[in-house]
Design an enzyme around this catalytic site. Structure first.
Site, mmCIF file in Angstrom:
data_model
loop_
_atom_site.group_PDB
_atom_site.id
_atom_site.type_symbol
_atom_site.label_atom_id
_atom_site.label_comp_id
_atom_site.label_asym_id
_atom_site.label_seq_id
_atom_site.Cartn_x
_atom_site.Cartn_y
_atom_site.Cartn_z
ATOM 1 N N CYS A 125 6.700 1.269 4.270
ATOM 2 C CA CYS A 125 6.580 1.217 2.740
ATOM 3 C C CYS A 125 7.856 1.476 2.365
ATOM 4 O O CYS A 125 8.518 0.946 1.420
ATOM 5 C CB CYS A 125 5.359 2.045 2.327
ATOM 6 S SG CYS A 125 3.802 2.040 3.354
ATOM 7 N N HIS A 184 10.469 0.409 -0.674
ATOM 8 C CA HIS A 184 10.370 1.092 -1.881
ATOM 9 C C HIS A 184 10.935 2.535 -1.849
ATOM 10 O O HIS A 184 10.922 3.134 -3.074
ATOM 11 C CB HIS A 184 8.930 1.235 -2.199
ATOM 12 C CG HIS A 184 8.272 -0.017 -2.389
ATOM 13 N ND1 HIS A 184 8.028 -0.851 -3.409
ATOM 14 C CD2 HIS A 184 7.426 -0.624 -1.288
ATOM 15 C CE1 HIS A 184 7.466 -1.904 -3.192
ATOM 16 N NE2 HIS A 184 6.847 -1.688 -2.011
ATOM 17 N N ARG A 188 -3.394 -3.331 -3.862
ATOM 18 C CA ARG A 188 -1.776 -3.379 -3.557
ATOM 19 C C ARG A 188 -1.423 -2.900 -2.253
ATOM 20 O O ARG A 188 -0.424 -3.388 -1.653
ATOM 21 C CB ARG A 188 -1.140 -2.326 -4.305
ATOM 22 C CG ARG A 188 0.271 -2.367 -4.758
ATOM 23 C CD ARG A 188 0.831 -3.707 -5.383
ATOM 24 N NE ARG A 188 2.190 -3.641 -5.592
ATOM 25 C CZ ARG A 188 2.702 -4.147 -4.620
ATOM 26 N NH1 ARG A 188 2.168 -4.603 -3.250
ATOM 27 N NH2 ARG A 188 4.093 -4.281 -4.466
ATOM 28 N N CYS A 200 0.663 -5.166 0.259
ATOM 29 C CA CYS A 200 2.029 -4.720 1.023
ATOM 30 C C CYS A 200 1.948 -5.081 2.258
ATOM 31 O O CYS A 200 2.909 -5.450 3.086
ATOM 32 C CB CYS A 200 2.120 -3.373 0.593
ATOM 33 S SG CYS A 200 3.159 -2.911 -0.769
#
Lengths: 287, 163, 103
Positions: free
Chosen positions: A201, A205, A244, A248
């Site tokens: 992740c 991000h 989400r 992802c």
């Protein structure tokens, strides 16, 4: 930095993992310290993007790019989540077959409480998200649960988020080793590389917010959940936090978990906690 | 009701759509001889919306030539965040405006939207359009019987016709 | 069923600004569903705004107008409390109408 060591760990080949495991004390000896983690997490973004107002991080990629910000402002004049919001408001007020309502399941009748989710349930020993609490409320009242990813669940959470807009995220970690473990587990999930593309992740991000990955501008992880649920133009519709996370994972060609799997609940707990103090902005609109 | 669409045009649209997937750019549609657009004309300009090519669509809708004008201000993003939802607006300082239309040059059908502006309505419109790819967007303002345009290229990285 | 039409109309005394958002799929007829079947075109063709017995704005739309279409315009000659009637018709014969009070 722990984040960095986790990233490095993820990128090491399998043969080296064994070596890394021989000296786990480097990490294990670190006390789990959510307060310090949240501070470090926020400072990382505040320093990387000194021109972005702190409360703007909850607006995702729009906080990073002026041309996109204008398109967003135009959208917000009559936002695409308007229909979901209205539907959610109506659903929230409509009694179940037994005469009770969602309001009966939540503190303060469910109004203005979004910023307290997810929370750690010390009885259950697990993280409870708003989506989970909504379906449990339905089941406790003899109603079938909703899909976690869109439609009714997105409408309900849109309405509940709307009643909390502007309130600072306020996630608590109770004095319970299981709560700390859930936070740490969520953090580990966030920084662990997985899937064919070997992305975590954080690869997108944390390392690259504001930059394009193919056609899209990446959102900062800080405050990313404050805007949930979102209307994504790419989806031509609404999606929840669950949706989400699932997308992802699949976009980075990893195998998505089931919505509301323990890891997703924990990563939501971690990401929400480190956004403490930033305002709820949901429901949001995204590219 | 003002819509005059019967079952036949609907079926033709479906067929056109199916062909469009396989053969973008194949333009063998009947060339409607729609007359110049009159402000009082209430009819939906069906033929103009079916044409592929921008020049053909302008001809079908207006039957007149267009000149670029700096009095037409077209506002559109440099890079569309998503081709499915591109905010586009136009304002003008021209007088006696009777209609404003939007064309997306390389969409499967160039004419996107056409607005009739009666007396007393300001000559300004904002809307959201789909764009299949990077291409020019043109706004045409009909004022005092003449056509004036403004054009801007909008980059599209995520196309708006794939759902 | 709630109306498919959301409208905001506000007058500043002279000019009334109108924004409308309509719930409609605006299918182009070019997209296939998950089974590979083409989703037939389904789109609003005409959207009309009437105030005090007169058309104040008429939109003719093709399939390139975004899903859940949005439009904004302004007109003169109305005052607070006047009714604004909004109606649309689509290519499959569907339609909806609503009336809003100008605020």
């Amino acid at each position: 930095m722990k984040a960095r060591s986790a990233l490095l760990l993820g990128s090491l080949s399998a043969t080296l993992v064994a070596f890394a495991l021989t000296s786990p004390r480097v990490i294990a000896a670190d006390k789990v310290d959510p307060v310090a983690d949240a501070k470090a997490f926020q400072n990382f973004y505040f320093q990387k993007f000194p021109d972005v107002k702190h409360e703007d991080f909850v607006n995702g990629p729009y906080s990073m790019n002026e041309d996109m910000k204008r398109q967003w402002q135009e959208k917000e004049e009559f936002p695409p989540y308007e229909f979901a919001l209205d539907a959610g408001k109506e659903m929230f007020a409509t009694p179940f077959k037994n005469g009770k309502t969602y309001a009966d399941c939540f503190p303060n009748g469910g109004i203005g409480i979004r910023q307290n989710y997810p929370y750690f349930d010390t009885k259950e020993g697990k993280v409870v998200t708003l989506e989970l609490a909504l379906n449990r409320c339905r089941e406790a009242n003899g109603e079938a649960p909703y899909s976690y990813v869109k439609d009714e669940m997105a409408s309900l959470t849109a309405y509940m988020a709307f009643t909390s807009r502007g309130k600072p995220m306020d996630i608590k970690i109770p004095d319970d080793p299981r709560a700390l473990a859930a936070f740490e587990n969520g953090k580990r999930y966030f920084y662990t590389r997985r899937g064919q593309m070997n992305f975590s992740c954080a690869s997108c991000h944390v390392q690259s917010p504001g930059e394009r990955i193919r056609a899209e501008i990446l959102a900062p992880a800080l405050g990313i959940l404050n805007a949930m649920p979102i209307y994504r133009s790419e989806w031509s519709g609404m999606g929840t936090t669950s949706r989400r996370f699932v997308t992802c994972n699949s976009q980075t060609r990893a195998v998505p978990l089931e919505p509301q799997a323990d890891e997703y609940r924990d990563v939501e707990y971690f990401l929400s906690y480190v956004a403490n103090g930033l305002p709820i902005s949901g429901p949001g609109a995204r590219p | 009701m003002t819509t005059t669409t019967g079952p036949h045009p609907t079926r033709r649209l479906i067929l056109q759509g199916a062909a469009g997937v396989a053969l973008l750019g194949l333009g063998n549609l009947p060339f409607g001889a729609a007359p110049a657009r009159a402000a009082a004309n209430d009819k939906y300009p069906e033929e103009a919306f079916k044409l592929k090519n921008e020049a053909d669509a302008i001809k079908a809708l207006y039957g007149k030539t267009v000149e670029p004008s700096d009095k037409v201000k077209l506002d559109a993003p440099e890079i569309a965040e998503n081709g499915g939802v591109v905010p586009i607006s136009v304002t003008t300082t021209l007088d006696k405006v009777t209609s404003i239309s939007f064309f997306v040059a390389e969409n499967p059908n160039a004419l996107a939207a056409s607005y009739r502006i009666p007396d007393g309505t300001l000559p300004a419109v904002a809307n959201r359009l789909k764009m299949a790819k990077t291409t020019n967007v043109t706004a045409i303002v009909e004022a005092d019987g003449k056509l004036y345009s403004a054009t801007k290229e909008v980059k599209v990285t995520v196309g708006g016709c794939g759902g | 069923m709630a109306s498919s039409i959301r409208v905001r109309s506000t007058s500043n005394g002279d000019i009334t600004e109108v924004q409308a958002l309509i719930q409609h799929p605006m299918d182009t007829g070019l997209v296939k569903d998950s089974k590979g079947e083409v989703i037939p075109a389904h789109f609003i063709q005409q959207l009309k705004f009437e105030c005090n017995g007169k058309d104040v704005f008429v939109a003719d739309w093709g399939t390139a107008v975004s899903k859940d279409p949005y439009v904004k315009f302004s007109f003169k000659g109305a005052k607070k409390g006047d009714d604004l009637k909004i109606s649309w018709t689509d290519n499959k014969g569907g339609s909806d109408t609503t009336t809003a009070k100008i605020a």
